[in-house]
Write an enzyme that holds these catalytic residues in place. Structure first.
Site, mmCIF file in Angstrom:
data_model
loop_
_atom_site.group_PDB
_atom_site.id
_atom_site.type_symbol
_atom_site.label_atom_id
_atom_site.label_comp_id
_atom_site.label_asym_id
_atom_site.label_seq_id
_atom_site.Cartn_x
_atom_site.Cartn_y
_atom_site.Cartn_z
ATOM 1 N N LYS A 120 24.865 -30.180 16.379
ATOM 2 C CA LYS A 120 26.231 -30.722 16.296
ATOM 3 C C LYS A 120 27.276 -29.602 16.471
ATOM 4 O O LYS A 120 28.245 -29.758 17.202
ATOM 5 C CB LYS A 120 26.448 -31.416 14.934
ATOM 6 N N ARG A 143 29.342 -38.691 6.599
ATOM 7 C CA ARG A 143 27.935 -38.402 6.347
ATOM 8 C C ARG A 143 27.283 -39.480 5.495
ATOM 9 O O ARG A 143 26.090 -39.430 5.222
ATOM 10 C CB ARG A 143 27.865 -37.084 5.595
ATOM 11 N N ARG A 180 18.494 -19.496 13.191
ATOM 12 C CA ARG A 180 19.939 -19.531 13.482
ATOM 13 C C ARG A 180 20.644 -18.275 12.953
ATOM 14 O O ARG A 180 20.357 -17.789 11.872
ATOM 15 C CB ARG A 180 20.580 -20.749 12.836
ATOM 16 N N ARG A 236 22.881 -18.214 7.302
ATOM 17 C CA ARG A 236 23.491 -19.101 6.301
ATOM 18 C C ARG A 236 22.629 -19.205 5.048
ATOM 19 O O ARG A 236 21.402 -19.238 5.138
ATOM 20 C CB ARG A 236 23.678 -20.499 6.910
ATOM 21 N N ARG A 290 17.661 -30.649 2.869
ATOM 22 C CA ARG A 290 18.760 -31.205 3.676
ATOM 23 C C ARG A 290 18.252 -32.329 4.578
ATOM 24 O O ARG A 290 18.949 -33.323 4.798
ATOM 25 C CB ARG A 290 19.396 -30.088 4.516
#
Ligand code: AP5
Length: 217
Positions: free
Chosen positions: A13, A88, A127, A160, A171
């Site tokens: 996203k 969400r 990431r 992160r 998550r």
């Protein structure tokens, strides 16, 4: 044009938001980025949100909705926006609609990115992001030219806090339980398009553009 990008953690996203804001000339509004900026700034909102984010849980809606309401009221949103990570839950989607009231719909197009869970874990584990300009990288799929350094601004890339494997799994579970029901919500509103998020980023962006333009025709 008002677009919302849906999809599990790591479906792309943020990557797509950064690419598509140029194509549509609208701001990319990421609820996760806004919350991380609040944490970084040490604001009251950030202090309240941090514990939930570190555990991979959703931040309570009343905190997030106020933040988004303020952001979409800014001048750069008069021509629309590209929402990433908000809404969400069905509750957030309903609140978003009530924010715009009688002045049309809060979202014209919803694009859901589909990527298998194993792929998502691989993406998030690799990431890296730039704390200065926000550019996203992946150690294998989209590596920076110099290891650990942002190509654009030279800042040191960071990992992160919620990209540890156990938090990623949490998550994903939260996505399945609390966010996936939104797909039905927007399917019923006849504004949902599903896009295969497993292709190369530029190809995914093409598919999103095609999906939105097809609906506008
Ligand atoms: P948020 O920041 O929204 O995180 P998320 O939804 O879990 O999504 P991510 O940012 O992890 O992934 P992404 O889909 O943007 O993928 P990306 O492009 O980075 O939310 C974080 C937290 O904030 C939540 O857990 C919650 O606590 C809170 N929060 C946020 N919004 C909230 C709300 N509305 N209500 C309540 N709480 C909220 O890509 C991932 C990696 O894959 C990158 O390395 C990238 O380079 C790579 N990649 C991307 N696309 C491709 C591709 N096509 N091929 C190969 N690699 C790719």
């Amino acid at each position: 044009m008002k677009i919302a990008l849906l999809g599990p953690p790591g479906s792309g996203k943020g990557t797509q938001g950064a690419m598509l804001r140029e194509s549509f000339s609208i701001p990319h509004i990421s609820s996760g980025d806004l919350l991380r900026a609040a944490v970084e700034a040490g604001s009251e909102l950030g202090d309240q949100a941090k514990g939930y984010m570190d555990k991979g849980q959703l931040v309570p809606s009343e905190l997030v909705i106020g933040m988004i309401r303020e952001r979409v009221a800014e001048n750069d949103c008069t021509g629309g926006y590209l929402l990433d990570g908000f809404p969400r839950t069905v509750e957030q989607a309903e609140k978003l609609e009530s924010m715009v009231g009688a002045n049309g719909h809060a979202v014209d197009h919803v694009v859901a990115l589909e990527v298998e869970e194993d792929k998502v874990v691989e993406r998030l584990s690799g990431r890296r992001s730039c704390p200065e300009c926000g550019r996203l990288y992946h150690v294998s799929f989209q590596p920076p030219r110099s290891d650990g350094i942002c190509d654009d601004c030279g800042a040191e890339l960071m990992i992160r806090d919620d990209d540890r494997e156990e938090t990623i799994r949490k998550r994903l579970e939260v996505y399945r339980r609390q966010t996936a029901p939104l797909l039905d919500f927007y399917e019923k509103a006849a504004i949902l398009r599903i896009v295969d998020g497993d292709a190369a980023p530029a190809e995914v962006a093409e598919q999103v553009l095609a999906a939105v333009r097809e609906e506008d025709d």
